[in-house]
Design a protein around this motif. Sequence first.
Motif, PDB file in Angstrom:
ATOM      1  N   LEU A  69       0.835  -1.128  -0.010  1.00  0.00           N
ATOM      2  CA  LEU A  69       0.064  -0.092  -0.127  1.00  0.00           C
ATOM      3  C   LEU A  69       1.042   1.192   0.048  1.00  0.00           C
ATOM      4  O   LEU A  69       2.184   1.358   0.281  1.00  0.00           O
ATOM      5  CB  LEU A  69      -0.876   0.033   1.318  1.00  0.00           C
ATOM      6  N   PRO A  70       0.564   2.442  -0.396  1.00  0.00           N
ATOM      7  CA  PRO A  70       1.264   3.621  -0.501  1.00  0.00           C
ATOM      8  C   PRO A  70       1.831   3.900   0.867  1.00  0.00           C
ATOM      9  O   PRO A  70       2.834   4.559   0.883  1.00  0.00           O
ATOM     10  CB  PRO A  70       0.161   4.488  -1.020  1.00  0.00           C
ATOM     11  N   GLU A  71       0.766   3.792   1.890  1.00  0.00           N
ATOM     12  CA  GLU A  71       1.540   4.062   3.084  1.00  0.00           C
ATOM     13  C   GLU A  71       2.769   3.327   3.765  1.00  0.00           C
ATOM     14  O   GLU A  71       3.189   3.730   4.637  1.00  0.00           O
ATOM     15  CB  GLU A  71       0.334   4.166   4.287  1.00  0.00           C
ATOM     16  N   ARG A  72       2.933   2.073   2.976  1.00  0.00           N
ATOM     17  CA  ARG A  72       3.955   1.348   3.291  1.00  0.00           C
ATOM     18  C   ARG A  72       5.390   1.606   2.653  1.00  0.00           C
ATOM     19  O   ARG A  72       6.192   0.733   2.533  1.00  0.00           O
ATOM     20  CB  ARG A  72       3.796  -0.070   3.318  1.00  0.00           C
ATOM     21  N   TRP A  73       5.329   2.687   1.892  1.00  0.00           N
ATOM     22  CA  TRP A  73       6.419   2.993   1.076  1.00  0.00           C
ATOM     23  C   TRP A  73       7.862   2.867   1.850  1.00  0.00           C
ATOM     24  O   TRP A  73       8.772   2.423   1.168  1.00  0.00           O
ATOM     25  CB  TRP A  73       6.390   4.252   0.246  1.00  0.00           C
ATOM     26  N   GLU A  74       7.967   3.424   2.886  1.00  0.00           N
ATOM     27  CA  GLU A  74       9.007   3.539   3.617  1.00  0.00           C
ATOM     28  C   GLU A  74       9.648   2.142   4.200  1.00  0.00           C
ATOM     29  O   GLU A  74      10.845   1.915   4.079  1.00  0.00           O
ATOM     30  CB  GLU A  74       9.077   4.380   4.855  1.00  0.00           C
ATOM     31  N   LEU A 114      13.764  -2.334   2.415  1.00  0.00           N
ATOM     32  CA  LEU A 114      14.258  -3.502   2.060  1.00  0.00           C
ATOM     33  C   LEU A 114      15.104  -3.370   0.817  1.00  0.00           C
ATOM     34  O   LEU A 114      16.043  -4.200   0.336  1.00  0.00           O
ATOM     35  CB  LEU A 114      13.049  -4.335   1.625  1.00  0.00           C
ATOM     36  N   ALA A 115      14.880  -2.179  -0.092  1.00  0.00           N
ATOM     37  CA  ALA A 115      15.656  -1.880  -1.315  1.00  0.00           C
ATOM     38  C   ALA A 115      17.120  -2.091  -1.284  1.00  0.00           C
ATOM     39  O   ALA A 115      17.620  -2.958  -2.297  1.00  0.00           O
ATOM     40  CB  ALA A 115      15.319  -0.499  -1.709  1.00  0.00           C
ATOM     41  N   PRO A 116      17.883  -1.818  -0.135  1.00  0.00           N
ATOM     42  CA  PRO A 116      19.338  -1.995  -0.359  1.00  0.00           C
ATOM     43  C   PRO A 116      19.944  -3.192   0.202  1.00  0.00           C
ATOM     44  O   PRO A 116      20.864  -3.272   0.338  1.00  0.00           O
ATOM     45  CB  PRO A 116      19.851  -0.805   0.419  1.00  0.00           C
ATOM     46  N   LEU A 117      19.063  -4.157   0.762  1.00  0.00           N
ATOM     47  CA  LEU A 117      19.174  -5.423   1.227  1.00  0.00           C
ATOM     48  C   LEU A 117      19.157  -6.490   0.382  1.00  0.00           C
ATOM     49  O   LEU A 117      18.282  -6.583  -0.538  1.00  0.00           O
ATOM     50  CB  LEU A 117      18.342  -5.544   2.422  1.00  0.00           C
ATOM     51  N   PHE A 144      12.067  -9.510   7.256  1.00  0.00           N
ATOM     52  CA  PHE A 144      10.618  -8.787   7.901  1.00  0.00           C
ATOM     53  C   PHE A 144      11.224  -8.118   9.020  1.00  0.00           C
ATOM     54  O   PHE A 144      10.474  -7.033   9.110  1.00  0.00           O
ATOM     55  CB  PHE A 144      10.170 -10.045   8.377  1.00  0.00           C
ATOM     56  N   ALA A 145      12.238  -8.409   9.885  1.00  0.00           N
ATOM     57  CA  ALA A 145      12.486  -7.445  11.090  1.00  0.00           C
ATOM     58  C   ALA A 145      13.340  -6.087  10.378  1.00  0.00           C
ATOM     59  O   ALA A 145      12.687  -5.109  10.918  1.00  0.00           O
ATOM     60  CB  ALA A 145      13.708  -8.139  11.930  1.00  0.00           C
ATOM     61  N   ALA A 146      13.914  -6.225   9.569  1.00  0.00           N
ATOM     62  CA  ALA A 146      14.432  -5.086   8.859  1.00  0.00           C
ATOM     63  C   ALA A 146      13.532  -4.019   8.479  1.00  0.00           C
ATOM     64  O   ALA A 146      13.727  -2.970   8.347  1.00  0.00           O
ATOM     65  CB  ALA A 146      15.558  -5.350   7.858  1.00  0.00           C
ATOM     66  N   ALA A 147      12.504  -4.638   7.868  1.00  0.00           N
ATOM     67  CA  ALA A 147      11.467  -3.617   7.205  1.00  0.00           C
ATOM     68  C   ALA A 147      10.433  -3.293   8.271  1.00  0.00           C
ATOM     69  O   ALA A 147       9.546  -2.175   7.964  1.00  0.00           O
ATOM     70  CB  ALA A 147      10.958  -4.361   6.127  1.00  0.00           C
ATOM     71  N   GLY A 148      10.270  -4.029   9.197  1.00  0.00           N
ATOM     72  CA  GLY A 148       9.418  -3.587  10.333  1.00  0.00           C
ATOM     73  C   GLY A 148       7.975  -4.183   9.651  1.00  0.00           C
ATOM     74  O   GLY A 148       6.859  -3.678  10.076  1.00  0.00           O
TER      75      GLY A 148
END
Length: 209
Positions: free
Chosen positions: A73-78, A83-86, A107-111
């Motif tokens: 969802l849009p509100e999850r972009w952060e 995850l992007a650099p992992l 999962f933990a890294a992204a919250g």
Amino acid sequence: MSTDTHRVIRPSVFYFGTPVVLLTTGNDDGTCHLAPISSAWALGQHVVLGIGGGSRSVRNLAERPELVINIALPERWEHVERLAPLTGAHPVPEAKRAVYRYVPDKFAAAGLTPVAADLVQPPRVAECALQLEARARALTPGGAGLFFSVECEVLRVHAAERVVVPGTHHIDPAVWSPLIHNFRHYHGLAPELGHGFRSETARAAASAG
């Protein structure tokens, strides 16, 4: 009537605006892998994913074809951007070492929160309002091995109540908005302009009225 002036350009990427998928697959040790995917499209009950050739996701799907396609969802972009650099590849492939770092628990890294799926081994992502349990039916290499096109058959769909038209199996397009990856920027959907002549949701609304 005016027309635009065009010029020839060479974009580095062709992310015209596609939904962001959080893909879960199974590792060989029984744990799961979580990865953001920015190339996905659907046709009927199948979804085709574009995945980097050296990724953990491709290796997992080649050995264990079960997966969950979680649409962010849009509100999850952060959370997605965390995850992007992992990478789940260890050791990190040489071509990725300048940009990516290895993290085993994404999962933990992204919250984000894993929840059990019904028909496949990899978990769903609780924070995603649309979760598609699926099985990879074909992995086709392309770009001289730079990527794979992965054809997935959808087995079961989990949808948050708030995005479903009451009394139907239709996603409500007035409520649903996927996170969109648009030339490496994040967007939600813009306001609706109209609907196609085959829209089942529009017909259901007209019948109810």
